[in-house]
Write a protein that holds these residues in place. Structure first.
Motif, PDB file in Angstrom:
ATOM      1  N   SER A  66       0.855  -1.180   0.000  1.00 33.83           N
ATOM      2  CA  SER A  66       0.000   0.000   0.000  1.00 33.83           C
ATOM      3  C   SER A  66       0.891   1.230   0.000  1.00 33.83           C
ATOM      4  N   VAL A  67       0.303   2.390  -0.289  1.00 35.33           N
ATOM      5  CA  VAL A  67       1.071   3.636  -0.198  1.00 35.33           C
ATOM      6  C   VAL A  67       0.723   4.328   1.110  1.00 35.33           C
ATOM      7  N   ASP A  68      -0.543   4.272   1.481  1.00 30.41           N
ATOM      8  CA  ASP A  68      -0.962   5.034   2.647  1.00 30.41           C
ATOM      9  C   ASP A  68      -1.996   4.292   3.498  1.00 30.41           C
ATOM     10  N   GLY A  69      -2.247   3.041   3.203  1.00 29.77           N
ATOM     11  CA  GLY A  69      -3.207   2.282   3.996  1.00 29.77           C
ATOM     12  C   GLY A  69      -4.660   2.511   3.588  1.00 29.77           C
ATOM     13  N   MET A  70      -4.897   3.494   2.705  1.00 31.44           N
ATOM     14  CA  MET A  70      -6.278   3.774   2.308  1.00 31.44           C
ATOM     15  C   MET A  70      -6.796   2.701   1.343  1.00 31.44           C
ATOM     16  N   THR A  71      -5.909   2.266   0.453  1.00 26.91           N
ATOM     17  CA  THR A  71      -6.225   1.123  -0.399  1.00 26.91           C
ATOM     18  C   THR A  71      -5.032   0.176  -0.281  1.00 26.91           C
ATOM     19  N   ALA A  72      -5.242  -1.079  -0.591  1.00 28.50           N
ATOM     20  CA  ALA A  72      -4.128  -2.027  -0.435  1.00 28.50           C
ATOM     21  C   ALA A  72      -4.332  -3.232  -1.345  1.00 28.50           C
ATOM     22  N   ASP A  73      -3.205  -3.839  -1.734  1.00 28.30           N
ATOM     23  CA  ASP A  73      -3.251  -5.083  -2.502  1.00 28.30           C
ATOM     24  C   ASP A  73      -2.640  -6.183  -1.660  1.00 28.30           C
ATOM     25  N   PHE A  74      -3.186  -7.396  -1.760  1.00 24.27           N
ATOM     26  CA  PHE A  74      -2.524  -8.469  -1.010  1.00 24.27           C
ATOM     27  C   PHE A  74      -1.185  -8.771  -1.673  1.00 24.27           C
TER      28      PHE A  74
END
Ligand code: XMP
Length: 516
Positions: free
Chosen positions: A468-476
């Motif tokens: 993730s970059v900022d925790g707002m979106t994320a990829d497994f």
């Protein structure tokens, strides 16, 4: 005291990408601040250091009567303005152009073709890939404006009026998929706004230390310290400025990672001596959490208990006037309610942020102008060990939200050992730093297994690792078969209470990073 020189003001009209614009500008070492369109005070506009303004995109249509309007005072400043998407449409309408409404949105990749000379698009390829996300579009550009590009379906994709220094883009230069986006933003900052004095963290550090010294003088400050990056950097920075007037309180709620409490104590006791206070509050936290299953209830209980424990300890230190918090710039942007109300509440976040109203202290937030990556760099300049600075984020409620259902010491202990094996494996195999956050979850179910010749009936654990970059979106994170096999083996052969390891391959959205 002046900390920052040339500043770009970003006026937010509600785009999901506004924070990204700010990040992309900071990455070019230019200082910028974001304010919602309806919170632009005259002191913001009278700032002598304002070198340019960016109007963000937004979900509205300029054709709707109730849609957010252009603040005309920005035009009086005679400084360069760049409108992006909705921002462009506002400018276009203001100067007499026509905006058309389409029934369908243009969303995703698009190719623009350049026309005419443009300072903003200087160095951009003749045909360049961009990211579009709009419903409305320019039908007719204002009279004095030059069209500088069209998109594949003949939509005007950029315009400018060089003389009045007003520029507009229909696409989003801040989004990664706009391949020349950084070049365009850099042209705006350096060639059009003519920023010369870049934002340097060294200057920020020295000025911030002086500012803290001047403002806090010989007043006492308390700081809630968790050992996470933000509170660690906050405390080191304050210590540099006010030395023995800083008191750090570390509340151990018994829900920390394996051996974490001892590690935190050994690091910070060395640094702050008797001004570092550790409170072992695990008994009270665990007793308050007894029989509680509901995730939101758990979070609320932890938040309340934290405040009580902290307050009690803080009162023991006499004549404290300030409470320090590791608030970062994204926290500030996100906490401003937009369009009359905050976005849907997914989880109650428990931070020390809940303390001030209760505790009646003045707040000092020395990192509030910075993004996380800048805080890490600042930490490096303050000689904080890289191990501390590169730690994955850890939530305030700790392991309680990684044990769905009821919590007890036994479960916490199992999870701590599993998590430690997993994280140690990632560090030993140089995977840890490629991942934004990795941890284990202990499920409240048991399953049947076989070990040697024996039947087992033990707990299942889940391992989760996301980028993730900022925790707002994320990829497994995608482990190799070798890695995942070794992790699973290591856990099952070392933690006898566990006989099954699952992998969580859910991105965010639709999942969240934590399980509760
Ligand atoms: P979610 O689970 O909302 O988490 O996708 C996003 C990021 O926030 C962290 N997190 C918290 N941090 N207090 C914190 O300080 C909290 O209550 C909290 N809840 C989630 C989470 O670990 C992830 O990095």
């Amino acid at each position: 005291m002046k900390i920052i020189n040339e500043t770009i003001l970003i006026i937010d009209y509600g785009s999901q990408y506004t924070q990204l614009i700010a990040r992309k500008i900071r990455e070019q070492n230019v200082y910028c601040e974001v304010y919602p369109y309806n919170k632009i005070s005259s002191s913001i506009l009278n700032n002598k250091d304002l070198s340019g303004i960016i109007l963000s995109g937004g979900p509205n249509s300029v054709k709707d009567k109730k849609s957010p309007k252009l603040n005309k005072k920005i035009l009086e400043l005679k400084i360069p303005i760049l409108g992006i998407c909705y921002g462009l449409q506002l400018l276009c309408k203001e100067f007499g152009g026509n905006i058309g409404q389409s029934s369908s949105r243009e969303y995703g990749h698009s190719l623009i073709t350049r026309k005419n000379k443009s300072k903003l698009l200087d160095g951009v390829k003749k045909k360049s890939q961009v990211w579009m996300s709009h419903g409305d579009h320019i039908e007719k550009a204002p009279k004095d404006f030059t069209i500088t590009s069209f998109s594949n379906n003949r939509v005007i994709s950029s315009i400018e009026d060089k003389r009045s220094k007003i520029y507009g883009l229909q696409f989003h230069p801040e989004v990664y998929h706009s391949l020349d986006g950084l070049k365009i933003l850099s042209n705006f900052l350096l060639k059009i706004c003519k920023i010369t004095k870049k934002f340097k963290l060294d200057d920020f550090l020295n000025n911030k230390i002086n500012e803290l010294k001047n403002n806090l003088k010989n007043k006492k400050v308390i700081c809630g310290l968790s050992g996470g990056v933000d509170s660690t950097v906050t405390s080191f920075l304050l210590h540099k400025a006010i030395k023995h007037n800083l008191y750090c309180i570390f509340v151990d709620h018994g829900l920390l990672r394996f051996n974490e409490s001892n590690e935190v104590v050994s690091i910070f006791k060395k640094k702050f001596g008797k001004n570092f206070i550790r409170i072992d509050a695990s008994k009270i936290f665990l007793s308050n959490l007894k029989n509680i299953k509901d995730p939101e209830e758990k979070r609320k209980i932890i938040g309340k208990t934290f405040i009580k424990v902290f307050e009690k300890e803080a009162k023991k230190i006499k004549k404290v006037e300030y409470l320090a918090q590791g608030t970062l710039y994204p926290d500030i942007i996100e906490s401003i309610p937009f369009f009359g109300g905050p976005t849907a509440k997914i989880k109650s976040h428990h931070n020390v942020g809940g303390l001030p109203k209760k505790i009646n202290l003045k707040i000092v937030e020395p990192l509030k102008e910075l993004f996380k990556d800048e805080v890490r760099l600042l930490g490096k300049k303050l000689n904080i060990s890289p191990d501390l600075l590169s730690r994955h984020p850890f939530p305030g409620p700790g392991l309680s939200i990684r044990i769905p259902g009821e919590i007890d010491r036994k479960k916490i202990n199992i999870l701590q050992r599993v998590d430690n094996l997993f994280i140690t494996y990632l560090k030993e195999n140089n995977i840890y730093k490629k991942i934004w956050q990795a941890f284990a979850i202990l499920l409240p179910i048991k399953s049947v297994g076989v070990m040697g010749d024996e039947r087992t009936y033990n707990y299942c654990v889940v391992i989760r690792a996301v980028t993730s970059v900022d925790g707002m979106t994320a990829d497994f994170y995608m482990f190799s078969k070798k890695n995942i096999t070794e992790i699973s083996k290591k856990i099952i052969s070392n933690v006898k209470e566990v006989n099954r390891v699952l992998y969580d391959f859910t991105s965010k959205p639709p999942g969240t990073i934590e399980w509760e």
